[in-house]
Design a protein around this motif. Structure first.
Motif, PDB file in Angstrom:
ATOM      1  N   ASP A 122       0.826  -1.204   0.000  1.00 30.88           N
ATOM      2  CA  ASP A 122       0.000   0.000   0.000  1.00 30.88           C
ATOM      3  C   ASP A 122       0.866   1.262   0.000  1.00 30.88           C
ATOM      4  O   ASP A 122       0.545   2.240  -0.673  1.00 30.88           O
ATOM      5  CB  ASP A 122      -0.931   0.012   1.214  1.00 30.88           C
ATOM      6  N   THR A 123       1.963   1.222   0.735  1.00 27.61           N
ATOM      7  CA  THR A 123       2.871   2.367   0.800  1.00 27.61           C
ATOM      8  C   THR A 123       3.521   2.626  -0.555  1.00 27.61           C
ATOM      9  O   THR A 123       3.608   3.772  -1.003  1.00 27.61           O
ATOM     10  CB  THR A 123       3.958   2.132   1.864  1.00 27.61           C
ATOM     11  N   VAL A 124       3.946   1.571  -1.222  1.00 29.68           N
ATOM     12  CA  VAL A 124       4.557   1.713  -2.548  1.00 29.68           C
ATOM     13  C   VAL A 124       3.530   2.257  -3.536  1.00 29.68           C
ATOM     14  O   VAL A 124       3.830   3.167  -4.320  1.00 29.68           O
ATOM     15  CB  VAL A 124       5.134   0.366  -3.038  1.00 29.68           C
ATOM     16  N   GLU A 125       2.325   1.744  -3.492  1.00 29.24           N
ATOM     17  CA  GLU A 125       1.270   2.215  -4.383  1.00 29.24           C
ATOM     18  C   GLU A 125       0.984   3.704  -4.157  1.00 29.24           C
ATOM     19  O   GLU A 125       0.827   4.473  -5.110  1.00 29.24           O
ATOM     20  CB  GLU A 125      -0.001   1.389  -4.154  1.00 29.24           C
ATOM     21  N   MET A 126       0.936   4.115  -2.904  1.00 35.33           N
ATOM     22  CA  MET A 126       0.690   5.517  -2.590  1.00 35.33           C
ATOM     23  C   MET A 126       1.846   6.402  -3.070  1.00 35.33           C
ATOM     24  O   MET A 126       1.636   7.479  -3.623  1.00 35.33           O
ATOM     25  CB  MET A 126       0.488   5.702  -1.076  1.00 35.33           C
ATOM     26  N   GLN A 127       3.076   5.932  -2.889  1.00 37.39           N
ATOM     27  CA  GLN A 127       4.234   6.687  -3.351  1.00 37.39           C
ATOM     28  C   GLN A 127       4.211   6.844  -4.867  1.00 37.39           C
ATOM     29  O   GLN A 127       4.518   7.909  -5.399  1.00 37.39           O
ATOM     30  CB  GLN A 127       5.531   5.994  -2.910  1.00 37.39           C
ATOM     31  N   MET A 128       3.829   5.783  -5.583  1.00 46.94           N
ATOM     32  CA  MET A 128       3.717   5.859  -7.040  1.00 46.94           C
ATOM     33  C   MET A 128       2.653   6.871  -7.455  1.00 46.94           C
ATOM     34  O   MET A 128       2.841   7.636  -8.405  1.00 46.94           O
ATOM     35  CB  MET A 128       3.404   4.486  -7.627  1.00 46.94           C
ATOM     36  N   PHE A 129       1.551   6.878  -6.734  1.00 53.08           N
ATOM     37  CA  PHE A 129       0.493   7.843  -7.005  1.00 53.08           C
ATOM     38  C   PHE A 129       1.014   9.266  -6.822  1.00 53.08           C
ATOM     39  O   PHE A 129       0.775  10.139  -7.665  1.00 53.08           O
ATOM     40  CB  PHE A 129      -0.712   7.597  -6.077  1.00 53.08           C
ATOM     41  N   PHE A 130       1.737   9.518  -5.733  1.00 51.03           N
ATOM     42  CA  PHE A 130       2.255  10.861  -5.469  1.00 51.03           C
ATOM     43  C   PHE A 130       3.272  11.288  -6.525  1.00 51.03           C
ATOM     44  O   PHE A 130       3.305  12.452  -6.932  1.00 51.03           O
ATOM     45  CB  PHE A 130       2.875  10.959  -4.080  1.00 51.03           C
ATOM     46  N   ILE A 131       4.107  10.377  -6.988  1.00 56.37           N
ATOM     47  CA  ILE A 131       5.087  10.698  -8.029  1.00 56.37           C
ATOM     48  C   ILE A 131       4.364  11.062  -9.329  1.00 56.37           C
ATOM     49  O   ILE A 131       4.694  12.068  -9.974  1.00 56.37           O
ATOM     50  CB  ILE A 131       6.076   9.534  -8.248  1.00 56.37           C
ATOM     51  N   ARG A 132       3.366  10.267  -9.706  1.00 52.83           N
ATOM     52  CA  ARG A 132       2.607  10.577 -10.928  1.00 52.83           C
ATOM     53  C   ARG A 132       1.884  11.913 -10.796  1.00 52.83           C
ATOM     54  O   ARG A 132       1.883  12.721 -11.737  1.00 52.83           O
ATOM     55  CB  ARG A 132       1.600   9.465 -11.226  1.00 52.83           C
ATOM     56  N   LYS A 133       1.277  12.155  -9.649  1.00 52.22           N
ATOM     57  CA  LYS A 133       0.546  13.403  -9.419  1.00 52.22           C
ATOM     58  C   LYS A 133       1.492  14.597  -9.458  1.00 52.22           C
ATOM     59  O   LYS A 133       1.191  15.624 -10.076  1.00 52.22           O
ATOM     60  CB  LYS A 133      -0.180  13.333  -8.070  1.00 52.22           C
ATOM     61  N   ARG A 134       2.665  14.468  -8.818  1.00 50.51           N
ATOM     62  CA  ARG A 134       3.662  15.538  -8.821  1.00 50.51           C
ATOM     63  C   ARG A 134       4.098  15.852 -10.252  1.00 50.51           C
ATOM     64  O   ARG A 134       4.174  17.005 -10.649  1.00 50.51           O
ATOM     65  CB  ARG A 134       4.869  15.124  -7.986  1.00 50.51           C
TER      66      ARG A 134
END
Length: 66
Positions: free
Chosen positions: A13-25
């Motif tokens: 879940d943490t990795v998925e959230m980090q990927m989301f934040f990178i894409r959003k950024r």
């Protein structure tokens, strides 16, 4: 759910959230066109490499524990 399963789920879940934040950024900054920040040097590819190394280490440790 076992302790290890819970830890692994938390990690996923943490990795998925980090990927989301990178894409959003990247979307919001238009990959540095609108906002140039040192954070842009940490890419999806960096995270993917770290995840692959960690996963490989878990498999190796799991196999040596048998």
């Amino acid at each position: 759910m076992t302790f290890y399963a819970l830890c692994f789920q938390l990690y996923e879940d943490t990795v998925e959230m980090q990927m989301f934040f990178i894409r959003k950024r990247d979307d919001l900054s238009k990959n540095g066109e609108i906002l140039l920040t040192p954070a842009l040097s940490y890419t999806y590819k960096h995270l993917q490499t770290i995840v692959e190394v960690w996963t490989l280490n878990v498999v190796i440790i799991g196999l040596t524990a048998l």
